[in-house]
Design a protein around this motif. Structure first.
Motif, PDB file in Angstrom:
ATOM      1  N   ILE A 109       0.709  -1.089   0.022  1.00  0.00           N
ATOM      2  CA  ILE A 109      -0.132  -0.240  -0.027  1.00  0.00           C
ATOM      3  C   ILE A 109       0.908   1.224  -0.024  1.00  0.00           C
ATOM      4  O   ILE A 109       1.797   1.167   0.693  1.00  0.00           O
ATOM      5  N   GLU A 110       0.695   2.291  -0.781  1.00  0.00           N
ATOM      6  CA  GLU A 110       1.427   3.511  -0.978  1.00  0.00           C
ATOM      7  C   GLU A 110       1.124   4.222   0.470  1.00  0.00           C
ATOM      8  O   GLU A 110       0.353   4.555   0.898  1.00  0.00           O
ATOM      9  N   GLU A 111       2.798   4.486   0.969  1.00  0.00           N
ATOM     10  CA  GLU A 111       2.870   4.804   2.178  1.00  0.00           C
ATOM     11  C   GLU A 111       2.074   6.399   2.272  1.00  0.00           C
ATOM     12  O   GLU A 111       1.480   6.638   3.421  1.00  0.00           O
ATOM     13  N   GLU A 112       2.593   7.088   1.404  1.00  0.00           N
ATOM     14  CA  GLU A 112       1.859   8.449   1.317  1.00  0.00           C
ATOM     15  C   GLU A 112       0.340   8.641   1.202  1.00  0.00           C
ATOM     16  O   GLU A 112      -0.324   9.483   1.827  1.00  0.00           O
ATOM     17  N   VAL A 113      -0.167   7.568   0.698  1.00  0.00           N
ATOM     18  CA  VAL A 113      -1.429   7.503   0.748  1.00  0.00           C
ATOM     19  C   VAL A 113      -2.238   7.169   2.259  1.00  0.00           C
ATOM     20  O   VAL A 113      -2.966   8.011   2.860  1.00  0.00           O
ATOM     21  N   VAL A 114      -1.273   6.415   3.041  1.00  0.00           N
ATOM     22  CA  VAL A 114      -1.950   6.110   4.333  1.00  0.00           C
ATOM     23  C   VAL A 114      -1.698   7.307   5.361  1.00  0.00           C
ATOM     24  O   VAL A 114      -2.444   7.699   5.974  1.00  0.00           O
ATOM     25  N   LEU A 115      -0.656   7.797   5.108  1.00  0.00           N
ATOM     26  CA  LEU A 115      -0.281   9.117   5.998  1.00  0.00           C
ATOM     27  C   LEU A 115      -1.170  10.301   5.570  1.00  0.00           C
ATOM     28  O   LEU A 115      -1.754  10.995   6.700  1.00  0.00           O
ATOM     29  N   LYS A 116      -1.828  10.336   4.462  1.00  0.00           N
ATOM     30  CA  LYS A 116      -2.907  11.485   4.084  1.00  0.00           C
ATOM     31  C   LYS A 116      -4.185  10.967   4.768  1.00  0.00           C
ATOM     32  O   LYS A 116      -4.844  11.959   5.257  1.00  0.00           O
ATOM     33  N   VAL A 117      -4.529   9.533   4.620  1.00  0.00           N
ATOM     34  CA  VAL A 117      -5.589   9.128   5.188  1.00  0.00           C
ATOM     35  C   VAL A 117      -5.575   9.333   6.642  1.00  0.00           C
ATOM     36  O   VAL A 117      -6.453   9.900   7.508  1.00  0.00           O
ATOM     37  N   ILE A 118      -4.585   9.020   7.462  1.00  0.00           N
ATOM     38  CA  ILE A 118      -4.443   9.548   8.746  1.00  0.00           C
ATOM     39  C   ILE A 118      -4.813  10.967   9.302  1.00  0.00           C
ATOM     40  O   ILE A 118      -5.323  11.342  10.052  1.00  0.00           O
ATOM     41  N   ALA A 119      -3.689  11.712   8.361  1.00  0.00           N
ATOM     42  CA  ALA A 119      -4.030  13.226   8.476  1.00  0.00           C
ATOM     43  C   ALA A 119      -5.381  13.493   8.340  1.00  0.00           C
ATOM     44  O   ALA A 119      -6.011  14.552   9.387  1.00  0.00           O
ATOM     45  N   ASP A 120      -6.043  13.184   7.479  1.00  0.00           N
ATOM     46  CA  ASP A 120      -7.330  13.515   7.115  1.00  0.00           C
ATOM     47  C   ASP A 120      -8.273  13.047   8.287  1.00  0.00           C
ATOM     48  O   ASP A 120      -9.425  13.640   8.780  1.00  0.00           O
ATOM     49  N   GLN A 121      -8.084  11.677   8.732  1.00  0.00           N
ATOM     50  CA  GLN A 121      -8.889  11.000   9.834  1.00  0.00           C
ATOM     51  C   GLN A 121      -9.051  11.865  11.207  1.00  0.00           C
ATOM     52  O   GLN A 121      -9.914  12.186  11.857  1.00  0.00           O
ATOM     53  N   PHE A 122      -7.723  12.436  11.493  1.00  0.00           N
ATOM     54  CA  PHE A 122      -7.773  13.185  12.728  1.00  0.00           C
ATOM     55  C   PHE A 122      -7.549  14.611  12.677  1.00  0.00           C
ATOM     56  O   PHE A 122      -7.341  15.274  13.377  1.00  0.00           O
ATOM     57  N   LYS A 123      -7.861  14.965  11.443  1.00  0.00           N
ATOM     58  CA  LYS A 123      -7.889  16.372  11.098  1.00  0.00           C
ATOM     59  C   LYS A 123      -6.996  17.300  11.873  1.00  0.00           C
ATOM     60  O   LYS A 123      -5.698  17.308  11.546  1.00  0.00           O
ATOM     61  N   SER A 124      -7.578  18.249  12.762  1.00  0.00           N
ATOM     62  CA  SER A 124      -6.305  19.361  13.347  1.00  0.00           C
ATOM     63  C   SER A 124      -6.022  18.589  14.614  1.00  0.00           C
ATOM     64  O   SER A 124      -5.094  19.332  15.122  1.00  0.00           O
ATOM     65  N   LYS A 125      -5.872  17.450  14.815  1.00  0.00           N
ATOM     66  CA  LYS A 125      -5.268  16.996  15.922  1.00  0.00           C
ATOM     67  C   LYS A 125      -3.901  16.376  15.850  1.00  0.00           C
ATOM     68  O   LYS A 125      -3.853  15.324  15.670  1.00  0.00           O
ATOM     69  N   GLN A 126      -3.245  17.348  15.866  1.00  0.00           N
ATOM     70  CA  GLN A 126      -1.744  17.090  15.395  1.00  0.00           C
ATOM     71  C   GLN A 126      -1.191  15.871  16.089  1.00  0.00           C
ATOM     72  O   GLN A 126      -0.443  15.091  15.598  1.00  0.00           O
ATOM     73  N   LYS A 127      -1.383  15.919  17.580  1.00  0.00           N
ATOM     74  CA  LYS A 127      -0.838  14.897  18.333  1.00  0.00           C
ATOM     75  C   LYS A 127      -1.232  13.459  18.010  1.00  0.00           C
ATOM     76  O   LYS A 127      -0.424  12.668  17.954  1.00  0.00           O
ATOM     77  N   ALA A 128      -2.493  13.447  17.789  1.00  0.00           N
ATOM     78  CA  ALA A 128      -3.123  12.005  17.325  1.00  0.00           C
ATOM     79  C   ALA A 128      -2.365  11.589  15.875  1.00  0.00           C
ATOM     80  O   ALA A 128      -2.280  10.464  15.888  1.00  0.00           O
ATOM     81  N   VAL A 129      -2.280  12.836  15.052  1.00  0.00           N
ATOM     82  CA  VAL A 129      -1.652  12.281  13.986  1.00  0.00           C
ATOM     83  C   VAL A 129      -0.239  11.617  14.118  1.00  0.00           C
ATOM     84  O   VAL A 129      -0.039  10.494  13.608  1.00  0.00           O
ATOM     85  N   GLU A 130       0.508  12.454  14.955  1.00  0.00           N
ATOM     86  CA  GLU A 130       1.741  11.941  15.004  1.00  0.00           C
ATOM     87  C   GLU A 130       1.881  10.695  15.824  1.00  0.00           C
ATOM     88  O   GLU A 130       2.831   9.663  15.385  1.00  0.00           O
ATOM     89  N   ILE A 131       1.238  10.316  16.674  1.00  0.00           N
ATOM     90  CA  ILE A 131       1.274   9.129  17.449  1.00  0.00           C
ATOM     91  C   ILE A 131       0.779   8.035  16.503  1.00  0.00           C
ATOM     92  O   ILE A 131       1.426   7.011  16.612  1.00  0.00           O
ATOM     93  N   ASN A 132      -0.267   8.212  15.934  1.00  0.00           N
ATOM     94  CA  ASN A 132      -0.603   7.369  14.794  1.00  0.00           C
ATOM     95  C   ASN A 132       0.483   6.716  13.723  1.00  0.00           C
ATOM     96  O   ASN A 132       0.733   5.585  13.552  1.00  0.00           O
TER      97      ASN A 132
END
Lengths: 345, 622
Positions: free
Chosen positions: B168-191
């Motif tokens: 699975i393309e890594e950058e796709v997953v990273l973008k999905v994570i970023a979208d899923q946790f939206k503005s919660k930067q901490k959550a994005v980082e830890i995930n």
């Protein structure tokens, strides 16, 4: 129905006959017909627009009565015990409608108890009349849940179970207008009906209304004779419409004058008591005491006229009614629609 | 008719050497309430955004926390999105189901598990599986300190490992994570940290042994990934609903909640501090249907959301709606019954309960959407039908359609006007009077059985009428006259009969030379293309008629029976509820003898094999 010509008209330009309905098919002498007459008179005197009157009911003798008043209003005779829910729906659909629901003790205190309780706690802006006779009439004389323990049925059976006091129940549920009337007392009932209409919220009128066919015998606790003997008036009531002047000046401490949202006033004068109808605990205490003594307490028992009604709490009284909403009122613009969908990519 | 368990087909790998691209089903076996949903959604969405056709199902228990739950993703380059009967890749996270989950796997399947929590004994005992043990707790030791957080984040480790192993393309997953946790930067980082931990572990310690790979495709175009309930709510918003009464019940609650959220955003009148939508969470379903009919009677577009038990409770009121002619829409997201049944599993069990809801002579309009596209469209137009026919209208989804994730074409913005039906305005009443026509609330003035209705508040002196569930004549007067009663019932039948040709008509798909017909409806459609491909591969050509509403489009159904030697009626219920309705309308001699039932009722969504095996058995090919 009256067919008198050159009839007088009220402030709204409507005749008394506009507020009347079909001839009653209830038994001769039924208490319910007295209540109907008072509704007609009260609505006429208030000058309500009859086409904005909505009359809802469930099933039972009482629930037939909406056909007997305000024939120029719109009636919805629903299913047993479910008048509250159709009333809520109608009021949400069109907040200009003046809703009156008529129910009985079987309809309200048994099969429809759930809906009744939730209507009260939502404080839906409507008049809720219980035509309370302690008996199931259409099915020929079974006890209802408002029949007192020890009461005798027409065939001599004794009721073994405690009654449900709808007034006390309504107060504990957070009801904002609680009154009890007697179908033979037109003066009191007229004031109560008018005040119920003026009240913003659920106005519950528990009207003891004897059944002359199945519950008017010796041993009944809801017979005409019994009720007349045990009726204790809590207060004298005077209803003053916004365009009327009070007939007598009220001295301080003598009576409570309650301003209602439409500019009218309800004047409450205690009969041998100083009961303030805003006092919830006192109201419950009075009801319990009168119950112990076997008395039937009538009058305005409790009022909280400043509570929010359902429509206000939900902020749904828009400039247009829900029924009038068109495509532009209902649909977001194209950009918002597409932006929303884009969130699912 | 229960088909035998699926055996291996040619398309499935018998040896790890053969590469299988964009064709697999992955299942994560987790514990309800441990945060696996978020990880699973990231995995599913990543495959979707790589342009690979897919669907995702959450097979969950009737429980808040602690019971087993399975999340299945099916990716298929062929566009097959129904449940696949056999699993290709298991992710084991739940100790209580672990042994059974492993035992259920077919030979050669992949199994990945948290080796810190689950024993490797069941996998070793099998000896025929491709094994990927991962010490997931160890992987995230440095990432999260909090025990509760750890429990949730451990799921991201398998997302990382699967990402690496499947490609699975890594950058796709990273973008999905970023979208899923939206503005919660901490959550994005830890995930992301946990995802990377999983990827790193797989890279270092799990040499690729399985045949599966995913590669970017361009099959998803402009599509969205959405649950049927969510998009049905959008249809309601666009359809002009203004009053809703509802009572929470799985699997329908998310429809009501999605609509409330939409209204809070799109129906607010900021100037007046009001909202152009009223919703009441009622005390029970008796009240919600009462509220709907009261509002419909008074002229608002009204609806409720419910499931089977709610339909049972509503039935008395629905009869009033039919007989007193009150509009309202009932969304029934079907689940398994009778009684509490399996509240978190799917079925098409309310087909008859909806169509003939209530006592006495009744029949209601019922719409059967099969896809998110139709969930939107049918939700929107259901309000038109309710007002046009002045009667309760049912929209039947099911749990599979309503609560699972499906790809669909986004609906185009609706500009069509509402059809408010025959609402009698004061002007229209004057017009009728001037033409010498006497109006009656229940009088058939136009020959279609549909009368004119004034709304409460209409000030015309002749407009007021009394609505009742007791016997009434054309002028809404109480009547016990036998002829009046019969006349009214006949008019009602005429009115409802008229809907056979105006409701959404059946959809026919044919191939040249097919003698076999398949008839189905609703979510079964999602397995149908795959099933028909399987049949074609086995030498059985089939045509397909998809019912979209009842009362049935009689002519189309009759024609389908005439043109086929055998008609397989596929349903997700035991008793053949749609079949009974079809039998009722078939008049051609011999037509009913052509019926071959294929019925699926396990609570799991129907899969293609169940259909194709059922047909093959009937064709004597099994």
């Amino acid at each position: 129905m009256s067919t008198v010509t050159n009839e007088k008209t009220n402030r709204g330009g409507f005749k008394l006959s506009d507020y009347q309905g079909l001839p009653s098919t209830l038994c001769k002498g039924c208490g319910h017909d007295n209540i109907t007459r008072n509704i007609v008179q009260a609505y006429y005197e208030l000058g309500l627009e009859p086409h904005n009157v909505v009359k809802t009911s469930g099933i039972g003798c009482s629930s037939k009565t909406p056909a007997y008043f305000v024939h120029r209003g719109y009636g919805l005779n629903s299913v047993h015990g479910r008048m509250p829910s159709v009333s809520v729906g109608a009021k949400l659909a069109n907040h200009h409608l003046q809703v009156i629901g008529v129910s009985g003790d079987g309809d309200t205190a048994s099969i429809g108890m759930g809906q009744f309780c939730h209507l009260v706690r939502r404080n839906v802006d409507m008049v809720y009349v219980v035509e309370n006779n302690g008996v199931y009439g259409l099915t020929k004389g079974q006890f209802s849940a408002t029949s007192e323990r020890g009461a005798k049925s027409k065939i001599g059976e004794v009721n073994e179970f405690t009654d449900i006091d709808l007034c006390a129940l309504t107060i504990t549920l957070g009801g904002t207008f609680v009154a009890r009337g007697f179908s033979n007392d037109a003066k009191q009932m007229l004031a109560l009906i008018k005040a119920s209409v003026a009240h913003r919220g659920t106005a519950m009128l528990d009207v003891i209304s004897p059944c002359v066919t199945f519950n008017n015998h010796e041993g009944s606790t809801k017979s005409i004779h019994y009720v007349m003997e045990h009726d204790i008036k809590l207060n004298e009531l005077g209803f003053v419409s916004p365009w009327e002047q009070p007939t007598a000046e009220i001295k301080p401490g003598e009576a409570v004058e309650i301003p209602l949202p439409d500019g009218s006033h309800l004047i409450v004068r205690g009969v041998n008591n100083n009961h303030d109808p805003h006092d919830k605990f006192a109201a419950l205490q009075l009801l319990e005491e009168s119950r112990k003594k076997g008395e039937i307490l009538t009058g305005l028992i409790y009022i909280a006229e400043k509570e929010r009604d359902l429509n206000t709490a939900m902020r749904v009284n828009n400039p247009k009614t829900m029924a009038q909403m068109d495509e532009a009122d209902c649909r977001p613009p194209k950009e918002a629609f597409e932006k929303y969908l884009n969130g699912f990519r | 008719m229960n088909p035998p368990p699926e055996t291996l087909t040619a398309s499935q790998p018998s040896t790890p050497l053969q590469l299988t691209v964009n064709d697999l089903s992955i299942e994560a076996a987790t514990v309800n309430g441990t945060g696996s949903q978020s990880a699973n959604n990231i995995l599913a969405k990543s495959l979707f955004r790589m342009g690979i056709p897919m669907a995702a199902k959450n097979l969950f228990p009737s429980n808040i926390q602690g019971l087993p739950t399975w999340f299945t993703i099916r990716a298929s380059k062929h566009g097959y999105t129904a449940r696949k009967k056999e699993l290709d890749w298991l992710i084991g996270m739940n100790p209580t189901t672990w042994e059974k989950d492993v035992a259920n796997l077919r030979p050669g399947a992949v199994v990945m598990w948290n080796s810190n929590e689950l024993s490797d004994a069941p996998v070793k005992a099998r000896g025929d599986l491709i094994a990927y043990p991962i010490p997931m707790n160890d992987c995230i030791k440095g990432v999260a300190a909090d025990a509760k957080l750890k429990k949730m984040l451990v799921n991201m480790v398998y997302v990382g490992a699967v990402t690496h192993l499947l490609g699975i393309e890594e950058e796709v997953v990273l973008k999905v994570i970023a979208d899923q946790f939206k503005s919660k930067q901490k959550a994005v980082e830890i995930n992301v940290a946990c995802l990377r931990a999983g990827m790193e572990y797989a890279k270092a310690s799990l040499p690729k042994k399985d045949p599966y790979r995913v590669e970017r495709m361009d099959a998803n175009g402009n599509k969205i990934l959405i649950e049927g309930n969510t998009i049905a709510a959008l249809g309601c918003l666009m359809g002009g609903v203004t009053v809703m009464g509802w009572y929470p019940i799985t699997p329908s609650s998310s429809l009501a909640e999605a609509l409330i959220a939409l209204a809070k955003k799109h129906r607010v009148d900021a100037a007046n501090h009001t909202i152009r939508f009223a919703d009441v969470q009622c005390e029970d379903e008796l009240a919600s249907i009462g509220l709907v009919l009261g509002a419909g009677w008074a002229g608002a577009r009204s609806m409720t959301t419910t499931a089977g038990p709610g339909i049972s409770l509503m039935s008395e009121f629905v009869g009033l709606g039919y007989y007193a002619e009150l509009p309202g829409v009932i969304f029934d997201v079907q689940r398994v019954g009778p009684s509490t049944g399996l509240p978190t599993r799917t079925a098409q069990g309310d087909v008859l309960a909806a169509a003939f809801c209530s006592h006495g002579d009744t029949e209601h309009l019922v719409l059967h959407p099969c896809s998110p596209e139709e969930c939107y469209e049918f939700a929107r137009i259901s309000f038109d039908y309710a007002e046009r026919y002045q009667t309760p209208v049912f929209v039947l989804l099911d749990l599979d359609l309503g609560m699972n994730f499906w790809m669909c074409e986004p609906p185009s913005y609706t500009t069509e006007a509402f059809d408010r039906g025959k609402v009698l305005s004061p002007a229209k009443l004057d017009e009728l009077k001037a033409a010498g026509k006497k109006w009656g609330r229940y009088l058939d003035m136009d020959g279609d059985g549909i009368p004119w209705r004034p709304l409460p508040g209409n000030p015309h002196p002749d407009a007021a009428y009394f609505t009742r569930g007791s016997g009434h004549d054309e002028y809404a007067r109480y009547s016990e006259d036998p002829e009046v009663y019969r006349r009214n019932l006949d008019r009602l039948r005429k009115k409802i009969e008229g809907s056979r040709t105006t409701l959404p008509q059946p959809v026919l798909e044919t191939v040249p030379g097919a003698k076999v017909g398949i008839l189905a409806y609703g979510s079964t459609n999602n397995a149908m293309r795959e099933a028909r491909d399987q049949l074609a591969a086995a030498g059985v050509k089939s045509d397909y008629l998809r019912i979209r509403a009842t009362p049935l489009a009689t002519a189309a159904v009759e024609k389908f029976f005439k043109e086929h030697e055998r008609v397989y009626i596929v349903e997700q219920n035991r008793d053949g509820q749609m079949e009974l309705m079809i039998r009722q309308v078939l008049t051609t001699p011999g037509a009913v003898d052509k019926i071959r039932p294929v019925r699926h009722y396990t609570g799991f969504p129907i899969d293609a094999r169940t259909i194709s095996d059922g047909v093959l058995a009937g064709e004597g090919k099994r």
